[in-house]
Design an enzyme around this catalytic site. Structure first.
Site, PDB file in Angstrom:
ATOM      1  N   GLY A   1       0.971  -1.382  -0.604  1.00 39.42           N
ATOM      2  CA  GLY A   1      -0.113  -0.404   0.304  1.00 39.42           C
ATOM      3  C   GLY A   1       0.982   1.523   0.471  1.00 39.42           C
TER       4      GLY A   1
ATOM      5  N   HIS B   1       1.310   0.437 -13.966  1.00 39.80           N
ATOM      6  CA  HIS B   1       2.308  -0.560 -13.219  1.00 39.80           C
ATOM      7  C   HIS B   1       3.812  -0.082 -13.409  1.00 39.80           C
ATOM      8  CE1 HIS B   1       2.905  -4.971 -15.277  1.00 39.80           C
ATOM      9  NE2 HIS B   1       4.273  -4.265 -15.742  1.00 39.80           N
TER      10      HIS B   1
ATOM     11  N   ASP C   1      -3.522  -4.924 -17.990  1.00 41.70           N
ATOM     12  CA  ASP C   1      -2.581  -4.292 -18.332  1.00 41.70           C
ATOM     13  C   ASP C   1      -2.663  -3.596 -19.965  1.00 41.70           C
ATOM     14  OD1 ASP C   1      -1.615  -4.917 -15.694  1.00 41.70           O
ATOM     15  OD2 ASP C   1       0.265  -5.956 -16.491  1.00 41.70           O
TER      16      ASP C   1
ATOM     17  N   LEU D   1      -8.388  -9.567 -11.338  1.00 44.82           N
ATOM     18  CA  LEU D   1      -8.643  -8.779 -12.624  1.00 44.82           C
ATOM     19  C   LEU D   1     -10.087  -8.267 -12.375  1.00 44.82           C
ATOM     20  CD1 LEU D   1      -8.276  -9.146 -16.093  1.00 44.82           C
ATOM     21  CD2 LEU D   1      -9.684 -10.250 -15.695  1.00 44.82           C
TER      22      LEU D   1
ATOM     23  N   LEU E   1      -4.463  -7.198  -7.344  1.00 46.89           N
ATOM     24  CA  LEU E   1      -3.730  -8.323  -8.324  1.00 46.89           C
ATOM     25  C   LEU E   1      -4.779  -8.973  -9.429  1.00 46.89           C
ATOM     26  CD1 LEU E   1      -1.051  -9.715  -6.470  1.00 46.89           C
ATOM     27  CD2 LEU E   1      -0.622  -7.917  -7.777  1.00 46.89           C
TER      28      LEU E   1
HETATM   29  C1  GRF Z   1       3.520  -1.182  -7.385  1.00 48.05           C
HETATM   30  O1  GRF Z   1       5.025  -1.228  -7.457  1.00 48.05           O
HETATM   31  C2  GRF Z   1       2.350  -1.118  -8.693  1.00 48.05           C
HETATM   32  O2  GRF Z   1       3.095  -0.628  -9.886  1.00 48.05           O
HETATM   33  C3  GRF Z   1       2.128  -2.318  -8.702  1.00 48.05           C
HETATM   34  O3  GRF Z   1       1.920  -2.625  -7.616  1.00 48.05           O
HETATM   35  C4  GRF Z   1       3.033  -2.102  -6.795  1.00 48.05           C
HETATM   36  C5  GRF Z   1       2.210  -1.827  -5.301  1.00 48.05           C
HETATM   37  O4  GRF Z   1       3.090  -1.632  -4.667  1.00 48.05           O
HETATM   38  N1  GRF Z   1       0.575  -2.938  -9.308  1.00 48.05           N
HETATM   39  P1  GRF Z   1       2.410  -1.160  -3.282  1.00 48.05           P
HETATM   40  O5  GRF Z   1       1.050  -1.281  -2.464  1.00 48.05           O
HETATM   41  O6  GRF Z   1       1.962   0.425  -3.148  1.00 48.05           O
HETATM   42  O7  GRF Z   1       3.549  -0.978  -2.221  1.00 48.05           O
END
Ligand code: GRF
Length: 192
Positions: free
Chosen positions: A17, A109, A150, A92, A90
């Site tokens: 997060g 991403h 993506d 869809l 994570l």
């Molecule tokens: C980030 O690197 C984002 O690009 C990807 O998932 C990661 C999440 O990181 N989709 P966090 O939980 O915000 O630290």
């Protein structure tokens, strides 16, 4: 109740997060834009503590619940959500949700799409692949969400160098820095 000038964000996240935290911090003193809801599918996600610390309502949903159109649309309506921000979510996004929030769901991403995206390409796997392919640069992609991983239209991309001395950890740190700096700003631009 909010008035028509106010904008509410829902953040969907499955992990640590840090992006959620950066977005919350950025809009903390904003009178018109606020993070109104956090949704996670992971009951041990760090983002839950972030929600608690910042007194933001949160909901933990199962993969099956995400597919329940009425449950999710009711939840988003209850918090009067204008923009859904995926930050390391994570699962869809189901088709009904894409249709209900057209161009109002965005994702970040940790690579320069279309490279290193798609199902299974997340977390350290992305940076490991960037390094093993000896890329000279990587970065972040902020894009609209459609029904594939993506794949939606790009909103913005930002780059950083990859040096021969970099490890997955140092690449991840550079990419996170870009994310925390740019994601809140791009969200603000979309909501203005
Ligand atoms: C980030 O690197 C984002 O690009 C990807 O998932 C990661 C999440 O990181 N989709 P966090 O939980 O915000 O630290």
């Amino acid at each position: 109740m909010k008035d028509s000038t106010q904008k509410h964000i829902a953040i969907f996240a499955s992990g640590r997060g840090s992006n959620a935290q950066a977005i919350i911090d950025y809009f903390k003193d904003n009178n018109t834009i606020k993070v109104a809801l956090i949704v996670t599918n992971n009951k041990t996600a760090g983002v839950i503590q972030i929600a608690k610390d910042n007194r933001i309502p949160f909901d933990i949903i199962s993969p099956a619940e995400l597919k329940e159109e009425e449950t999710i649309l009711d939840l988003l309506e209850l918090y009067q959500i204008d923009l859904i921000v995926l930050a390391g979510f994570l699962l869809l996004i189901p088709a009904y949700l894409v249709r209900a929030y057209p161009n109002k769901i965005i994702n970040i991403h940790p690579a320069l799409l279309p490279k290193y995206g798609g199902k299974g390409m997340y977390g350290m796997k992305v940076h490991e692949t960037v390094l093993s392919n000896k890329e000279a640069e990587t970065g972040i992609s902020i894009h609209y969400v459609n029904e594939k991983y993506d794949d939606g239209e790009y909103i913005a991309q930002f780059r950083c160098h990859v040096e021969p001395s970099d490890s997955t950890d140092t690449v991840a740190a550079k990419v996170h820095k870009l994310e925390h700096e740019h994601y809140p700003r791009e969200i603000e631009k979309l909501l203005k």
